[in-house]
Design a protein around this motif. Sequence first.
Motif, short mmCIF file in Angstrom:
data_model
loop_
_atom_site.label_atom_id
_atom_site.label_comp_id
_atom_site.label_asym_id
_atom_site.label_seq_id
_atom_site.Cartn_x
_atom_site.Cartn_y
_atom_site.Cartn_z
N MET A 55 0.62 -1.44 -0.23
CA MET A 55 -0.10 -0.23 0.07
C MET A 55 0.83 1.47 -0.07
SD MET A 55 -2.62 -1.58 2.83
CE MET A 55 -4.00 -2.40 3.22
N ARG A 59 -3.46 5.06 0.91
CA ARG A 59 -4.02 3.73 0.85
C ARG A 59 -4.15 3.57 1.91
NH1 ARG A 59 -2.72 3.27 -3.97
NH2 ARG A 59 -4.82 2.48 -6.13
N GLN A 63 -7.24 3.19 4.86
CA GLN A 63 -7.88 1.96 5.67
C GLN A 63 -8.00 2.48 6.97
OE1 GLN A 63 -8.39 -1.12 5.29
NE2 GLN A 63 -8.20 -0.49 3.31
N HIS A 102 -10.94 4.56 -0.31
CA HIS A 102 -9.43 3.45 0.21
C HIS A 102 -9.81 3.36 1.53
CE1 HIS A 102 -7.07 4.33 -3.49
NE2 HIS A 102 -6.29 5.52 -3.13
#
Length: 594
Positions: A55, A59, A63, A102
């Motif tokens: 990642m 990203r 998360q 994301h």
Amino acid sequence: MSPSHRTPSRRAFLSAALTGTALAMTDGAAAAGTAAAVTGSAPDERHLRRLLDGMDLARKVGQLFVVRVYGHRADAPDPVDERANRRLHGVADAAGLIARHHVGGIVYFAHTRNIRDPAQVAALSAGIQRAALALPVPVPVLISIDQEHGTVARIGRPATLLPSAMALGAGGSPADARRAARIAGTELAALGIRQNHAPVADVNTNPANPVIGVRSFGSDPRAVAALVAAQVRGYRAASVAATAKHFPGHGDTATDSHTGLPVLDRTRAQWEALDEPPFAAAVGAGADVVMTAHVVVPALDPSGDPATLSHRIVTGLLRERLGHRGVVVTDSLGMDGVREKYDDDEIPVRALLAGCDQLLNPPRLPRAHQAVMRAVESGRLTEARVDESVLRILRLKHRLGLFGPTRTDPSAVGTAAHLAAADRIAERTTTVLTGHPGLLPLSAATHPRILVTGAAPASTTGTTGPPVAVLAGALAALGFTASTAGAERAEAAAAGHDALLVCTYDVTEADDQRALVARLVATGIPVITLALRNPYDIAHLDGVAASLAAYSWSDTELRAAARVLTGAAAARGRLPVPVPPLFPLGHGLTYPAR
């Protein structure tokens, strides 16, 4: 950006990061599609770290966020307000939200029109996972909800509606609490929802608490701890992440953290005796997640920062003292309690510095995402610290099986077995507080005609109609002649009835409900009150012939109350909180079923 943060192609990523695993198509009742998911030999820690290394920073930061999205489909805007998601996130729909930001999690609400019926919810969940797993770096989304049951339930019928936490406290059975959580978790998992923001681990020691109340199991820390641990185990048995909340405790506050910043005025010793035990029990039972509270606790952190932003509380107490190794989620970052001291750019950064992992519902996701990115780029927040949180989140997703095929089963929601179990549990929670000798349980031979009237809560989640109508129907099914009347005409309608059943809801000293009950008592007909929420109502009502507490107004709890009232079920429930000045903790009149 360093070479390690370049996004590899999907093929290269899967080959490098997940060597030794197989790819399987998603399946299940609502999961048709071609999104790839990791299955076969499950990823171990090494594979999860490779996934993390694949990642880029954007990203990884994505998360950390759990956000709401409008609409009932993953690939379409909200049909009621097509620009709702654009105003909030700058995208049209859930698929666009995942592709652009994301996000690691999505939380469902009724007001965001995520919930229509089981088949639709399952299809929405499956669509979200297809969108996530179709990306160059495929990471499943952890879908969550606030389905506490009782007064906080986002999903209503035909799902099984279970007794509230305080009702379970009145039942006093860890086995019932665990069974309730397992039923709730099984139905959530069947809809693709794998994290529940429950159980509430707050000890409700303040009868005037404006936000917790019946959401708590009670006022006895040891009893609350036992029920919290039981529910954590029940959710885990259903492969749903339990979220114990709101650490370090919201049970003795006089302010609602949605609208202000509460202060928990405890000494350290008081906190350890009263508030800590349920959270320690949750951690000991294997709670996957703990949610923080937007409360100030000067004895634990004199800085004046809410617990969500306190390193001393999140890291020092929750992680180091209690040993919680799982995920820490903030309460909603859109609540006033956390926004009183800092602006919206500062809050997510401070929450991460405190030790939180999941950042729930920031007011503006793009702004919050950029704030965390800037904090890392400036060195204020290290990328290693971000990695710690992302890895915890990935471990949780792995434990829940989200890297395997997406499976949903709407037919598992509201099954006959689940509904029957909910009815049995609810019967054991209904509490009889007062009753003139010989009146209860009511007999159709001596009191056949019953008028049902009183309060009607604004929320109707979990009911097939107004509580008075549900109760009247339940009484009719038990052989009574039951009718209903609005509060404004109840006195005129009372004539010719043998008993008057009055639903009450959060009665206060200056409440019109007091006047209604007084007028009905003056008719000379026996008046029975049924508290639909907090059991404290009876302290403000004089002259009633009997009083019961149901702790909520779902069909399940109302039908159970009717059975207990009439002796079709035994009276067993006992108060899990004191009702000053009338009744101590543990009070409750009992009698066998007829």
